[in-house]
Design a protein around this motif. Sequence first.
Motif, PDB file in Angstrom:
ATOM      1  N   LEU A   1       0.813  -1.226   0.000  1.00  0.00           N
ATOM      2  CA  LEU A   1       0.000   0.000   0.000  1.00  0.00           C
ATOM      3  C   LEU A   1       0.846   1.274   0.000  1.00  0.00           C
ATOM      4  O   LEU A   1       0.342   2.353  -0.286  1.00  0.00           O
ATOM      5  CB  LEU A   1      -0.959   0.023   1.201  1.00  0.00           C
ATOM      6  N   VAL A   2       2.141   1.146   0.353  1.00  0.00           N
ATOM      7  CA  VAL A   2       3.010   2.331   0.337  1.00  0.00           C
ATOM      8  C   VAL A   2       4.157   2.064  -0.627  1.00  0.00           C
ATOM      9  O   VAL A   2       4.876   1.072  -0.471  1.00  0.00           O
ATOM     10  CB  VAL A   2       3.564   2.628   1.752  1.00  0.00           C
ATOM     11  N   GLY A   3       4.305   2.909  -1.612  1.00  0.00           N
ATOM     12  CA  GLY A   3       5.401   2.678  -2.566  1.00  0.00           C
ATOM     13  C   GLY A   3       5.493   3.807  -3.568  1.00  0.00           C
ATOM     14  O   GLY A   3       4.729   4.773  -3.521  1.00  0.00           O
ATOM     15  N   VAL A   4       6.460   3.692  -4.438  1.00  0.00           N
ATOM     16  CA  VAL A   4       6.616   4.686  -5.511  1.00  0.00           C
ATOM     17  C   VAL A   4       6.913   3.930  -6.810  1.00  0.00           C
ATOM     18  O   VAL A   4       7.355   2.780  -6.772  1.00  0.00           O
ATOM     19  CB  VAL A   4       7.805   5.659  -5.233  1.00  0.00           C
ATOM     20  N   PHE A   5       6.655   4.584  -7.921  1.00  0.00           N
ATOM     21  CA  PHE A   5       7.140   4.030  -9.184  1.00  0.00           C
ATOM     22  C   PHE A   5       8.579   4.510  -9.330  1.00  0.00           C
ATOM     23  O   PHE A   5       8.847   5.712  -9.292  1.00  0.00           O
ATOM     24  CB  PHE A   5       6.299   4.538 -10.362  1.00  0.00           C
ATOM     25  N   HIS A   6       9.499   3.586  -9.423  1.00  0.00           N
ATOM     26  CA  HIS A   6      10.923   3.953  -9.523  1.00  0.00           C
ATOM     27  C   HIS A   6      11.589   2.895 -10.393  1.00  0.00           C
ATOM     28  O   HIS A   6      11.744   1.748  -9.958  1.00  0.00           O
ATOM     29  CB  HIS A   6      11.518   3.986  -8.095  1.00  0.00           C
ATOM     30  N   GLN A   7      11.912   3.274 -11.621  1.00  0.00           N
ATOM     31  CA  GLN A   7      12.434   2.274 -12.569  1.00  0.00           C
ATOM     32  C   GLN A   7      13.885   1.935 -12.267  1.00  0.00           C
ATOM     33  O   GLN A   7      14.708   2.824 -12.039  1.00  0.00           O
ATOM     34  CB  GLN A   7      12.353   2.811 -14.010  1.00  0.00           C
ATOM     35  N   PRO A   8      14.214   0.635 -12.300  1.00  0.00           N
ATOM     36  CA  PRO A   8      15.632   0.276 -12.206  1.00  0.00           C
ATOM     37  C   PRO A   8      16.354   0.745 -13.473  1.00  0.00           C
ATOM     38  O   PRO A   8      15.735   0.844 -14.539  1.00  0.00           O
ATOM     39  CB  PRO A   8      15.602  -1.258 -12.143  1.00  0.00           C
ATOM     40  N   LYS A   9      17.652   1.031 -13.335  1.00  0.00           N
ATOM     41  CA  LYS A   9      18.443   1.431 -14.518  1.00  0.00           C
ATOM     42  C   LYS A   9      18.419   0.277 -15.525  1.00  0.00           C
ATOM     43  O   LYS A   9      18.273   0.487 -16.709  1.00  0.00           O
ATOM     44  CB  LYS A   9      19.882   1.734 -14.078  1.00  0.00           C
ATOM     45  N   PHE A  10      18.587  -0.928 -15.036  1.00  0.00           N
ATOM     46  CA  PHE A  10      18.373  -2.115 -15.871  1.00  0.00           C
ATOM     47  C   PHE A  10      18.115  -3.317 -14.981  1.00  0.00           C
ATOM     48  O   PHE A  10      18.291  -3.251 -13.756  1.00  0.00           O
ATOM     49  CB  PHE A  10      19.548  -2.373 -16.847  1.00  0.00           C
ATOM     50  N   VAL A  11      17.663  -4.392 -15.625  1.00  0.00           N
ATOM     51  CA  VAL A  11      17.417  -5.651 -14.906  1.00  0.00           C
ATOM     52  C   VAL A  11      18.366  -6.683 -15.497  1.00  0.00           C
ATOM     53  O   VAL A  11      18.446  -6.828 -16.719  1.00  0.00           O
ATOM     54  CB  VAL A  11      15.957  -6.128 -15.107  1.00  0.00           C
ATOM     55  N   PHE A  12      19.116  -7.357 -14.624  1.00  0.00           N
ATOM     56  CA  PHE A  12      20.072  -8.356 -15.108  1.00  0.00           C
ATOM     57  C   PHE A  12      19.630  -9.731 -14.604  1.00  0.00           C
ATOM     58  O   PHE A  12      19.613  -9.986 -13.399  1.00  0.00           O
ATOM     59  CB  PHE A  12      21.481  -8.029 -14.576  1.00  0.00           C
ATOM     60  N   CYS A  13      19.225 -10.612 -15.529  1.00  0.00           N
ATOM     61  CA  CYS A  13      18.791 -11.959 -15.138  1.00  0.00           C
ATOM     62  C   CYS A  13      19.859 -12.978 -15.534  1.00  0.00           C
ATOM     63  O   CYS A  13      20.152 -13.103 -16.728  1.00  0.00           O
ATOM     64  CB  CYS A  13      17.519 -12.372 -15.888  1.00  0.00           C
ATOM     65  N   ASP A  14      20.386 -13.686 -14.586  1.00  0.00           N
ATOM     66  CA  ASP A  14      21.299 -14.794 -14.893  1.00  0.00           C
ATOM     67  C   ASP A  14      20.471 -16.086 -14.834  1.00  0.00           C
ATOM     68  O   ASP A  14      20.266 -16.666 -13.768  1.00  0.00           O
ATOM     69  CB  ASP A  14      22.441 -14.826 -13.873  1.00  0.00           C
ATOM     70  N   THR A  15      19.996 -16.519 -15.996  1.00  0.00           N
ATOM     71  CA  THR A  15      19.073 -17.657 -16.004  1.00  0.00           C
ATOM     72  C   THR A  15      19.771 -18.976 -15.664  1.00  0.00           C
ATOM     73  O   THR A  15      19.098 -19.973 -15.424  1.00  0.00           O
ATOM     74  CB  THR A  15      18.353 -17.771 -17.366  1.00  0.00           C
ATOM     75  N   ASP A  16      21.116 -18.980 -15.625  1.00  0.00           N
ATOM     76  CA  ASP A  16      21.832 -20.217 -15.236  1.00  0.00           C
ATOM     77  C   ASP A  16      21.477 -20.635 -13.805  1.00  0.00           C
ATOM     78  O   ASP A  16      21.630 -21.793 -13.445  1.00  0.00           O
ATOM     79  CB  ASP A  16      23.347 -20.022 -15.326  1.00  0.00           C
ATOM     80  N   ILE A  17      21.037 -19.668 -12.979  1.00  0.00           N
ATOM     81  CA  ILE A  17      20.761 -20.038 -11.580  1.00  0.00           C
ATOM     82  C   ILE A  17      19.420 -20.760 -11.417  1.00  0.00           C
ATOM     83  O   ILE A  17      19.148 -21.335 -10.376  1.00  0.00           O
ATOM     84  CB  ILE A  17      20.821 -18.824 -10.613  1.00  0.00           C
ATOM     85  N   ILE A  18      18.590 -20.733 -12.468  1.00  0.00           N
ATOM     86  CA  ILE A  18      17.247 -21.330 -12.342  1.00  0.00           C
ATOM     87  C   ILE A  18      17.344 -22.811 -11.965  1.00  0.00           C
ATOM     88  O   ILE A  18      16.599 -23.299 -11.108  1.00  0.00           O
ATOM     89  CB  ILE A  18      16.454 -21.160 -13.665  1.00  0.00           C
ATOM     90  N   ASP A  19      18.289 -23.527 -12.596  1.00  0.00           N
ATOM     91  CA  ASP A  19      18.437 -24.967 -12.315  1.00  0.00           C
ATOM     92  C   ASP A  19      18.790 -25.239 -10.856  1.00  0.00           C
ATOM     93  O   ASP A  19      18.592 -26.333 -10.358  1.00  0.00           O
ATOM     94  CB  ASP A  19      19.557 -25.568 -13.173  1.00  0.00           C
TER      95      ASP A  19
END
Length: 308
Positions: free
Chosen positions: A108-126
């Motif tokens: 209920l409390v927050g702001v819209f604040h975009q990350p500079k970028f999103v980095f996903c290392d999909t190797d960790i999924i396994d």
Amino acid sequence: MQKYCNTVNESIKKEGITTVIYVMPNGENSKTFDETIKITNFLAQNNINRNDVVIALGGGVVGDITGFATGIYKRGMTFIQVPTTLMAMVDASIGGKTAINIDMGKNLVGVFHQPKFVFCDTDIIDKLPQDIFCEGITEVIKYGILEKNNIITKLLENNVNIYDIITECIRIKAKYVECDEFDVGVRQKLNFGHTIAHSIEQFTNHSISHGKAVGIGLVYETLFAEKYFGLDNSISSTVIKTLQKYNIDYSLQKICEKKDINTLIDFMGNDKKNNDSNITFVLPKEIGNTDIYKIPVDTVCKILSEIV
Ligand code: GLY
């Protein structure tokens, strides 16, 4: 995920960049003002300024509160999302929604604040624990219903190519965010499954995780649509079949009884999407076609009493 912290820290230090590390307690119940104050105090004590960058390394909780704290610290500073769960990769890390919970409701409390970028290392999924993986699968199923695509077919295959699935989910999420960054229109469709999910999370004081609650929400909001406007059962069967393949429990009856419906509705009423005496639901009409409905509380109560 503290286990990734050293690896990330060492790579950053190799580039000659100085780091300080803050580790927060696990879990949705850490998304509080108290924890936000601790984070912002830590930033101030370490003289972090707007030329610095904060990395949110973790799941959705870490991303939400880091985004919020960096959104208000010094009136906003740069942060990067490095999601370490499937749920955070496909949903929470993208789109700049940041928030903490208060007694009256989740996020209920927050702001819209975009990350500079999103980095996903999909190797960790396994390497993810099975339950954390499954919590992300529920958000993935949501994307499979929201848009016409082959996500559900891919999820039901024997050799699931999770990399392709993550890429497709991110593409869909980015499309909604680009159209409606501030969540006043079409982006609200990403809340399919979430009206019931958020109320379950609050009803159980977050002992049911967000991902598990979304699985239940997807099933019961689809059953709701069957009662509300006569949707056939093909979507609920598809959702249930997919949840079953991943051994994800979707029974609402294990969590609450008919007598608890008013409490669930009270939590829905406090949700930030709702106003007046209507509750907002995103309901599927067919795969790839959902709509936003403002439904009177007594209708919600009547239908929930029939399906719980
Ligand atoms: N998780 C829904 C949204 O970002 O809009």
